[in-house]
Design a protein around this motif. Structure first.
Motif, mmCIF file in Angstrom:
data_model
loop_
_atom_site.group_PDB
_atom_site.id
_atom_site.type_symbol
_atom_site.label_atom_id
_atom_site.label_comp_id
_atom_site.label_asym_id
_atom_site.label_seq_id
_atom_site.Cartn_x
_atom_site.Cartn_y
_atom_site.Cartn_z
ATOM 1 N N PHE A 244 0.755 -1.328 0.291
ATOM 2 C CA PHE A 244 -0.029 -0.130 0.189
ATOM 3 C C PHE A 244 0.757 1.166 0.086
ATOM 4 C CE2 PHE A 244 -1.841 3.398 2.313
ATOM 5 C CZ PHE A 244 -2.932 3.838 1.677
ATOM 6 N N HIS A 245 1.968 1.161 0.941
ATOM 7 C CA HIS A 245 2.638 2.496 1.053
ATOM 8 C C HIS A 245 3.561 2.776 -0.421
ATOM 9 C CE1 HIS A 245 1.263 3.895 4.739
ATOM 10 N NE2 HIS A 245 1.218 2.720 5.369
ATOM 11 N N ALA A 246 3.887 1.699 -0.871
ATOM 12 C CA ALA A 246 4.592 1.687 -2.116
ATOM 13 C C ALA A 246 3.803 2.167 -3.098
ATOM 14 C CB ALA A 246 5.127 0.299 -2.670
ATOM 15 N N GLN A 247 2.469 1.879 -3.108
ATOM 16 C CA GLN A 247 1.615 2.836 -4.305
ATOM 17 C C GLN A 247 1.419 4.271 -3.908
ATOM 18 O OE1 GLN A 247 -0.045 1.416 -6.850
ATOM 19 N NE2 GLN A 247 1.484 -0.259 -6.669
ATOM 20 N N GLY B 200 5.568 9.697 -6.590
ATOM 21 C CA GLY B 200 5.875 11.048 -6.286
ATOM 22 C C GLY B 200 4.480 11.508 -5.853
ATOM 23 N N ALA B 201 4.533 13.027 -5.776
ATOM 24 C CA ALA B 201 3.359 13.800 -5.388
ATOM 25 C C ALA B 201 2.402 13.841 -6.424
ATOM 26 C CB ALA B 201 4.077 15.310 -5.073
ATOM 27 N N MET C 108 -4.576 14.832 -4.652
ATOM 28 C CA MET C 108 -5.308 13.907 -3.687
ATOM 29 C C MET C 108 -6.261 12.995 -4.434
ATOM 30 S SD MET C 108 -3.855 13.549 -0.778
ATOM 31 C CE MET C 108 -2.179 13.956 -2.000
ATOM 32 N N THR C 109 -6.950 13.841 -5.378
ATOM 33 C CA THR C 109 -8.105 13.034 -6.298
ATOM 34 C C THR C 109 -7.414 11.904 -7.121
ATOM 35 O OG1 THR C 109 -7.996 14.782 -7.811
ATOM 36 C CG2 THR C 109 -9.733 14.931 -6.108
ATOM 37 N N VAL C 110 -6.406 12.138 -7.709
ATOM 38 C CA VAL C 110 -5.583 11.363 -8.558
ATOM 39 C C VAL C 110 -4.949 10.106 -7.682
ATOM 40 C CG1 VAL C 110 -3.505 10.701 -10.080
ATOM 41 C CG2 VAL C 110 -4.886 12.916 -10.295
ATOM 42 N N LEU C 111 -4.548 10.407 -6.594
ATOM 43 C CA LEU C 111 -4.074 9.411 -5.563
ATOM 44 C C LEU C 111 -5.305 8.532 -5.236
ATOM 45 C CD1 LEU C 111 -1.759 8.201 -4.004
ATOM 46 C CD2 LEU C 111 -2.609 9.709 -2.241
ATOM 47 N N TRP D 230 -5.523 0.213 -7.406
ATOM 48 C CA TRP D 230 -4.676 -0.881 -6.939
ATOM 49 C C TRP D 230 -5.475 -1.921 -6.140
ATOM 50 C CZ3 TRP D 230 -3.428 -1.476 -1.653
ATOM 51 C CH2 TRP D 230 -2.482 -2.431 -1.411
ATOM 52 N N ILE D 231 -6.452 -1.299 -5.332
ATOM 53 C CA ILE D 231 -7.330 -2.500 -4.759
ATOM 54 C C ILE D 231 -8.007 -3.016 -5.353
ATOM 55 C CG2 ILE D 231 -9.478 -2.493 -3.156
ATOM 56 C CD1 ILE D 231 -8.470 0.497 -1.854
#
Length: 129
Positions: A97-100, A105-106, A109-112, A119-120
């Motif tokens: 999860f944290h790798a994703q 990079g930055a 937030m909507t894109v993340l 990924w889920i």
């Protein structure tokens, strides 16, 4: 990750500092607080040293909205992690999860959030398929 009461106190202290940063950031930029008033607020409400409080206040003067941006990011990432944990259950891998979150990079937030949702879905498909 906190394993004893002293670590919990440290975590709560960190949350308190984040809250105070929101107060001084908005105090400076929305309410016209002086540098001195903002520094004094930090000193009156935290264990920060004069040097640390001054450095923080100078950063918030130079970069309006920084404290808010950090908090929005923290809340968004936490919510994404909760969604992933609920969706994947025991198959949730915190390192993956944290790798994703970090590997592109930055991001806005909507894109993340869309990236983590994809990924889920891919993790669920891998488990089911």
């Amino acid at each position: 990750m906190e394993t004893d009461p002293w670590q919990r106190i440290g975590g709560l202290n960190d949350e308190m500092l984040r809250a105070m940063r929101l107060v001084v950031d908005s105090g400076i930029h929305a309410y016209g607080w002086s540098r001195e008033k903002a520094i004094q607020y930090m000193l009156d409400n935290s264990p920060e040293s004069v040097t640390d409080a001054t450095a923080e206040i100078d950063r918030y003067i130079a970069i309006p909205g920084q404290a808010l941006a950090y908090k929005v990011g923290q809340i968004t990432i936490t919510n994404c992690k909760i969604r992933a944990m609920q969706a994947l259950g025991p198959k949730f891998d915190p390192k993956a999860f944290h790798a994703q979150v970090l590997n592109t990079g930055a991001l806005p937030m909507t894109v993340l959030e869309r990236k983590i949702d994809a990924w889920i879905a891919s993790q669920k498909a891998a488990v089911e398929g």
